[in-house]
Design an enzyme around this catalytic site. Structure first.
Site, PDB file in Angstrom:
ATOM      1  CB  SER A   1      -0.915   0.140   1.316  1.00 31.39           C
ATOM      2  OG  SER A   1      -1.530   1.274   1.527  1.00 31.39           O
TER       3      SER A   1
ATOM      4  CE1 TYR B   1      -4.048  -2.192   5.132  1.00 30.07           C
ATOM      5  CE2 TYR B   1      -3.536  -0.008   4.307  1.00 30.07           C
ATOM      6  CZ  TYR B   1      -3.660  -1.231   4.233  1.00 30.07           C
ATOM      7  OH  TYR B   1      -3.761  -1.821   2.988  1.00 30.07           O
TER       8      TYR B   1
ATOM      9  CE  LYS C   1      -1.464  -4.089   3.029  1.00 35.08           C
ATOM     10  NZ  LYS C   1      -1.867  -5.384   2.352  1.00 35.08           N
TER      11      LYS C   1
END
Length: 335
Positions: free
Chosen positions: A123, A147, A151
């Site tokens: 991402s 989040y 990643k």
């Protein structure tokens, strides 16, 4: 045979279409916690080809090893993971458990079964606040929410694994903002509960499931004061995975942005959606949310140089395809 973790999800299901159309055989491994198995039935209908679906959790290493061996998988496309920035702030341990530990178990299973080719769904959140724009792949990596940090940890695991065993071949694809749906209207984004992303929320307002859109901030340093993001059609994104997969024949480890290279504001998206749907999307301006930034968008030259890939679909096409999906499936797959 390609193992697709999280293959019933939004991006995963569209990638399955492109894989099948490219002549690949596919086995999907998904626990359906934020997806619907009906998407896989529709993928097969679109392609006129079959795939194999196995229900399981990526934290179950033995189950993954069993699937890799049983179906003779030669590569993995790894989509499985929780994906809400806001939810990750509230439930960080759940995100580290599912995303990081799950990916670790997946890599262990691959190592134990001799499968060493993987495409990872990363991402743009790994970049954090922009030090310059557009984001190039060598922009400093400084994720600012749980989040994004999950990643980044997974990216680091992959880079470390390659450094320790150069027989691996690893593609890290950094998504910007996937939107749209397959042109058939049979598969698309079907968020559980209140959508976290802009376009699904706009579509639910247009279809009448929600009354109004909240726009978080109208005083950003952008042309119309609303936040600017790089929106990419999910089918362009899916095509990027097939292009990346072709590079895995020889050992390597690479990271590329998958975006359009230009930004659209929240109001740009609203106007485009109103145009293609013929529906009004009423909205209210609300205060900025903590952590939101003015704008970000991708540098895309590296993806073209490395893979011969670039996004081709416009914002209007993205909105039109999403509206086709939403109109045909007003309540998503459950309808």
């Amino acid at each position: 045979m390609i193992l697709v973790t999280g293959g019933a999800g939004y991006v995963g299901s569209h990638a399955c279409v492109e894989l099948l159309n490219a002549g690949q055989q596919v086995v999907v491994f998904d626990n359906f916690c934020n997806s619907n198995s009906a998407s896989l039935d529709r993928v097969q209908k679109i392609c006129g080809k079959s795939l194999i679906a196995v229900e399981g959790d990526i934290r179950d290493q033995a189950a993954i090893e069993s699937v890799l061996i049983k179906y003779g998988c030669t590569a993995v496309l790894h989509f499985a993971g929780l994906k809400s920035v806001q939810d990750s702030v509230t439930n960080p341990l759940e995100y580290y458990d599912n995303n990081v530990i799950g990916s670790h178990r997946l890599l262990r299973a691959m190592q134990n079964t001799g499968v060493n080719r993987i495409i990872f769904s990363s991402s743009a959140t790994v970049y954090g606040n922009p030090q310059f724009l557009p984001y190039t792949e060598d922009h400093p990596l400084n994720a600012i929410n749980p989040y994004g940090r999950t990643k980044l940890v997974i990216e680091d695991m992959l880079r470390d694994q390659y450094a320790s065993d150069s027989k691996w071949s690893i593609g890290i694809l950094r998504y910007f903002n996937p939107v749209g749906a397959h042109e058939s209207g049979l598969i698309g984004e079907d968020p559980v509960g209140v959508p976290n992303n802009l376009v699904p929320f706009v579509a639910q307002v247009a279809i009448g499931r929600r009354e109004r859109l909240n726009i978080w901030g109208n005083d950003y340093d952008t042309p119309d004061g609303t936040g600017v993001r790089d929106y990419i059609h999910v089918m362009d994104l899916a095509d990027g995975h097939v292009s990346a997969l072709r590079l895995l024949d020889a050992p390597k480890c690479f990271a590329v942005n998958l975006g359009t290279g230009s930004g659209s504001s929240v109001l740009d998206v609203v106007r485009a959606f109103e145009k293609v749907s013929g529906r009004r999307v009423p909205y209210d301006f609300k205060p900025r949310r903590p952590g939101d930034i003015d704008s970000y968008y991708a540098a895309t030259a590296h993806a073209f140089e490395l893979m011969g890939w670039k996004a081709t679909r416009t914002l209007e096409t993205m909105c039109a395809d999403h509206w086709r999906w939403q109109s045909a499936n007003p309540n998503g797959y459950s309808g």
